[in-house]
Design a protein around this motif. Structure first.
Motif, PDB file in Angstrom:
ATOM      1  N   UNK A 169       0.988  16.217  -0.854  1.00  0.00           N
ATOM      2  CA  UNK A 169       0.506  14.847  -0.671  1.00  0.00           C
ATOM      3  C   UNK A 169      -0.957  14.748  -1.094  1.00  0.00           C
ATOM      4  N   UNK A 170      -1.305  13.575  -1.632  1.00  0.00           N
ATOM      5  CA  UNK A 170      -2.682  13.272  -2.021  1.00  0.00           C
ATOM      6  C   UNK A 170      -3.074  11.929  -1.402  1.00  0.00           C
ATOM      7  N   UNK A 171      -3.729  11.940  -0.231  1.00  0.00           N
ATOM      8  CA  UNK A 171      -4.133  10.674   0.382  1.00  0.00           C
ATOM      9  C   UNK A 171      -5.336  10.049  -0.335  1.00  0.00           C
ATOM     10  N   UNK A 172      -5.353   8.719  -0.311  1.00  0.00           N
ATOM     11  CA  UNK A 172      -6.490   7.972  -0.857  1.00  0.00           C
ATOM     12  C   UNK A 172      -6.574   6.654  -0.104  1.00  0.00           C
ATOM     13  N   UNK A 173      -7.714   6.399   0.522  1.00  0.00           N
ATOM     14  CA  UNK A 173      -7.895   5.195   1.341  1.00  0.00           C
ATOM     15  C   UNK A 173      -6.716   5.065   2.308  1.00  0.00           C
ATOM     16  N   UNK A 174      -5.956   3.972   2.229  1.00  0.00           N
ATOM     17  CA  UNK A 174      -4.857   3.763   3.194  1.00  0.00           C
ATOM     18  C   UNK A 174      -3.489   4.079   2.604  1.00  0.00           C
ATOM     19  N   UNK A 175      -3.457   4.814   1.487  1.00  0.00           N
ATOM     20  CA  UNK A 175      -2.176   5.148   0.857  1.00  0.00           C
ATOM     21  C   UNK A 175      -2.072   6.665   0.663  1.00  0.00           C
ATOM     22  N   UNK A 176      -0.857   7.119   0.363  1.00  0.00           N
ATOM     23  CA  UNK A 176      -0.620   8.542   0.105  1.00  0.00           C
ATOM     24  C   UNK A 176       0.271   8.667  -1.125  1.00  0.00           C
ATOM     25  N   UNK A 177      -0.143   9.502  -2.058  1.00  0.00           N
ATOM     26  CA  UNK A 177       0.682   9.831  -3.230  1.00  0.00           C
ATOM     27  C   UNK A 177       1.559  11.009  -2.819  1.00  0.00           C
ATOM     28  N   UNK A 178       2.863  10.843  -2.939  1.00  0.00           N
ATOM     29  CA  UNK A 178       3.794  11.891  -2.526  1.00  0.00           C
ATOM     30  C   UNK A 178       5.004  11.883  -3.454  1.00  0.00           C
ATOM     31  N   UNK A 179       5.984  12.742  -3.156  1.00  0.00           N
ATOM     32  CA  UNK A 179       7.218  12.770  -3.938  1.00  0.00           C
ATOM     33  C   UNK A 179       6.997  13.223  -5.365  1.00  0.00           C
ATOM     34  N   UNK A 180       7.798  12.660  -6.272  1.00  0.00           N
ATOM     35  CA  UNK A 180       7.741  13.109  -7.659  1.00  0.00           C
ATOM     36  C   UNK A 180       6.416  12.714  -8.328  1.00  0.00           C
TER      37      UNK A 180
END
Length: 195
Positions: A169-180
């Motif tokens: 996972x790569x969090x940024x502000x109030x979101x998270x980049x995850x999955x593919x």
């Protein structure tokens, strides 16, 4: 926040060079997967390079609700190639026309758990013209500094490692980049960063 350098001189030229010379994931048996394509776009409007991400719309029942992604979509029969798909989707989703994108090239193939093969491409947007998107499909557009993502990559000890997909996972502000999308980003950062 002080950023750890992605590379001592992560210039436009070096990004193009490193991504162009790297070995990228090979395609699977494409008969077993639905073919899709995405475009990971770099921006160089300030000192720090940034990557463009979209957050899918917050719609009940939408399978990708609120997910962070690179612009892209399914390969249509009328598309001449997956690259054409990625550029077409970029224009349809964000209003960024192909002539304003310098294509770096393919970053390889990434599979999802629901039998989609994503052919990822990278490019550089010259930032001519505004971003326009349909709020029915896209909630927000993010320009995330690459050094922020590189810091996370190093702090989480991802560099040179392949963590389980649920841990990536790569969090940024109030979101998270995850999955593919996180899997694609992981490969990109491992390619760009010094091990």
């Amino acid at each position: 926040m002080k950023h750890t350098p992605v590379n001592p001189a992560l210039s436009r030229h070096e990004i193009i060079s490193r991504l162009g010379k790297a070995v990228h994931p090979s395609p699977p048996d494409l008969n077993k997967y639905d073919q899709t394509a995405v475009m990971a776009l770099f921006l160089f409007n300030q000192a720090l390079p940034k990557l463009l991400f979209i957050q899918k719309a917050d719609v009940a029942g939408y399978p990708w609700r609120n997910q962070m992604a690179f612009p892209g979509g399914h390969v249509d029969e009328t598309d001449d190639s997956p690259l054409e798909t990625a550029l077409r989707e970029l224009e349809e989703e964000l209003g960024i026309v192909p002539e304003n994108v310098e294509v770096i090239g393919s970053m390889g193939h990434f599979q999802t758990i629901n039998h989609k093969d994503i052919h990822a491409f990278t490019g550089i947007w010259n930032q001519q013209g505004p971003i326009r998107f349909d709020p029915v499909e896209i909630r927000r557009v993010f320009q995330i500094p690459v050094p922020h993502l590189a810091d996370l990559h190093r702090e989480k000890k991802y560099l040179g490692q392949t963590p389980p997909i649920l841990d990536l996972t790569y969090p940024f502000q109030d979101v998270v980049i995850w999955g593919v999308t996180a899997k694609i980003l992981h490969h990109m950062l491992d390619t760009l960063m010094d091990h």
